[in-house]
Design an enzyme around this catalytic site. Structure first.
Site, PDB file in Angstrom:
ATOM      1  N   GLU A 157      -5.714  -4.618  10.402  1.00 47.20           N
ATOM      2  CA  GLU A 157      -4.707  -3.593  10.636  1.00 47.20           C
ATOM      3  C   GLU A 157      -5.024  -2.869  11.945  1.00 47.20           C
ATOM      4  OE1 GLU A 157      -2.634  -2.455   6.732  1.00 47.20           O
ATOM      5  OE2 GLU A 157      -4.285  -1.079   6.992  1.00 47.20           O
TER       6      GLU A 157
ATOM      7  N   GLY B 113       2.713  -0.839   4.323  1.00 44.95           N
ATOM      8  CA  GLY B 113       2.814   0.575   3.990  1.00 44.95           C
ATOM      9  C   GLY B 113       4.268   0.985   3.796  1.00 44.95           C
ATOM     10  N   GLY B 114       4.845   1.612   4.811  1.00 45.94           N
ATOM     11  CA  GLY B 114       6.194   2.186   4.713  1.00 45.94           C
ATOM     12  C   GLY B 114       7.235   1.268   4.089  1.00 45.94           C
TER      13      GLY B 114
ATOM     14  N   HIS C 161      -9.744   1.464   4.711  1.00 47.93           N
ATOM     15  CA  HIS C 161      -8.486   1.684   5.431  1.00 47.93           C
ATOM     16  C   HIS C 161      -8.726   2.643   6.601  1.00 47.93           C
ATOM     17  CE1 HIS C 161      -4.360   2.740   6.352  1.00 47.93           C
ATOM     18  NE2 HIS C 161      -4.010   1.652   5.694  1.00 47.93           N
TER      19      HIS C 161
ATOM     20  N   GLU D 141      -7.086   5.020   7.642  1.00 50.67           N
ATOM     21  CA  GLU D 141      -6.840   6.431   7.308  1.00 50.67           C
ATOM     22  C   GLU D 141      -8.057   7.047   6.626  1.00 50.67           C
ATOM     23  OE1 GLU D 141      -3.109   5.697   5.342  1.00 50.67           O
ATOM     24  OE2 GLU D 141      -2.233   5.161   7.268  1.00 50.67           O
TER      25      GLU D 141
ATOM     26  N   ASN E 113       0.875  -1.165   0.000  1.00 52.44           N
ATOM     27  CA  ASN E 113       0.000   0.000   0.000  1.00 52.44           C
ATOM     28  C   ASN E 113       0.915   1.218   0.000  1.00 52.44           C
ATOM     29  OD1 ASN E 113      -1.766   2.073   0.389  1.00 52.44           O
ATOM     30  ND2 ASN E 113      -2.474   1.428   2.420  1.00 52.44           N
ATOM     31  N   TRP E 114       1.081   1.789  -1.177  1.00 48.75           N
ATOM     32  CA  TRP E 114       1.997   2.927  -1.295  1.00 48.75           C
ATOM     33  C   TRP E 114       1.441   4.194  -0.650  1.00 48.75           C
ATOM     34  CZ3 TRP E 114       4.014   2.551  -7.080  1.00 48.75           C
ATOM     35  CH2 TRP E 114       5.000   1.564  -7.148  1.00 48.75           C
ATOM     36  N   LYS E 115       0.156   4.177  -0.302  1.00 46.16           N
ATOM     37  CA  LYS E 115      -0.493   5.380   0.251  1.00 46.16           C
ATOM     38  C   LYS E 115      -0.224   6.563  -0.684  1.00 46.16           C
ATOM     39  CE  LYS E 115      -0.386   3.274   4.757  1.00 46.16           C
ATOM     40  NZ  LYS E 115      -0.339   3.415   6.219  1.00 46.16           N
TER      41      LYS E 115
ATOM     42  N   SER F  76       3.195  -1.803  10.462  1.00 45.54           N
ATOM     43  CA  SER F  76       4.645  -1.859  10.718  1.00 45.54           C
ATOM     44  C   SER F  76       5.236  -3.234  10.411  1.00 45.54           C
ATOM     45  CB  SER F  76       4.951  -1.424  12.153  1.00 45.54           C
ATOM     46  OG  SER F  76       4.530  -0.076  12.362  1.00 45.54           O
TER      47      SER F  76
ATOM     48  N   GLY G 179       2.220   2.609  10.806  1.00 46.04           N
ATOM     49  CA  GLY G 179       3.178   3.700  10.676  1.00 46.04           C
ATOM     50  C   GLY G 179       3.847   4.099  11.976  1.00 46.04           C
TER      51      GLY G 179
END
Ligand code: 13P
Length: 251
Positions: free
Chosen positions: A169, A235-236, A97, A99, A10-12, A214, A175
């Site tokens: 999640e 993600g990251g 998600h 977010e 997930n590149w966000k 994470s 994150g």
């Protein structure tokens, strides 16, 4: 049957459309000669999607988006319809998600409508659910997570297990560098499986449940070895080819 692991990036809101093809080329180069125990998917921002679909053509890497409109078409400025994603060649779409729930006040009812739009176009939802730290500390984790799951899946029928992917999640792990322990993650994913067994008795064992929050190359193998964790939503650590692949190698 236990489904093959899926490691979904997930590149966000990161990278530029013009950077996509070089990144995918680097990934393909890094994959040369390797045999992975995982399938791969990349969920990118909307403007990146044509380049992503083109770059992964004739590979096993599946292109994905990060959201979709709950509406079919019409006067919804700024929205993107499931039909458009299908037309571009997207296969998977993240919905719900945290977010989106947090910054855009998305409700389970809205997410359920998005899921219906995806089904109308043969797109596979990656449905995200998870508790906040306050909810976990109040001992409400399963109540919250299973409540989101059943509300988002209200009225949704499936013909195949591959038509649905769940991503657990925990919001406090996203994150933050704080990963859920493998035991904690398994406990919740096991409860998700039990609920799926009630909703889809013949399909539930084959529905992928991903963990997200994470996930890194050094914690992936332990998380991915849990019986009810069938992959990761990353993600990251998915932004760099080396760390993304490092996670996939943990499967
Ligand atoms: P991080 O891997 O950066 O914690 O993000 C997880 C996530 O939100 C994936 O959807």
């Amino acid at each position: 049957m236990r489904p093959k692991a899926l490691i979904a990036a997930n590149w966000k809101m990161n990278k530029l459309p013009s950077e996509v093809s070089a990144w995918v080329r680097d990934l393909k180069d890094a994959l040369t000669g390797k045999v992975l125990n995982a399938d791969l998917a990349i969920c990118a921002p909307y403007p990146h999607l044509p380049a992503l679909v083109e770059a992964v053509r004739r590979t096993a890497i599946r292109p994905g988006a990060q959201d979709v409109s709950a509406h079919k078409a019409g006067a919804y400025t700024g929205e993107v319809a499931a039909a458009m994603l299908q037309d571009v060649g997207v296969e998977l779409v993240i919905i719900g998600h945290s977010e989106r729930r947090q910054y855009h006040q998305e409700s389970d009812t809205l997410i359920n409508a998005k899921l219906q739009r995806l089904q109308e176009h043969g797109l596979v939802p990656i449905l995200c659910i998870g508790e906040t730290i306050t909810e976990r500390e109040a001992g409400m984790t399963e109540q919250i997570v299973l409540g989101q799951l059943t509300a988002c899946l209200q009225g949704i029928s499936l013909k195949l297990a591959a038509e649905l992917i769940i991503a657990y999640e925990p919001v406090w792990a996203i994150g933050t560098g704080k990963t859920a322990t493998a035991e904690d993650a398994q406990e919740v994913c096991g409860a998700i499986r039990t609920t799926l067994l009630k909703l889809y008795p013949t399909l539930a064992e084959g529905i992928r449940i991903l963990y997200g929050g994470s996930m890194k190359p050094d914690n992936a193998a332990e998380l991915l070895s849990q019986p009810d964790i069938n992959g990761g939503l990353v993600g990251g650590a998915s932004l760099e080819v080396a760390s993304y692949l490092g996670i996939a190698e943990g499967a």
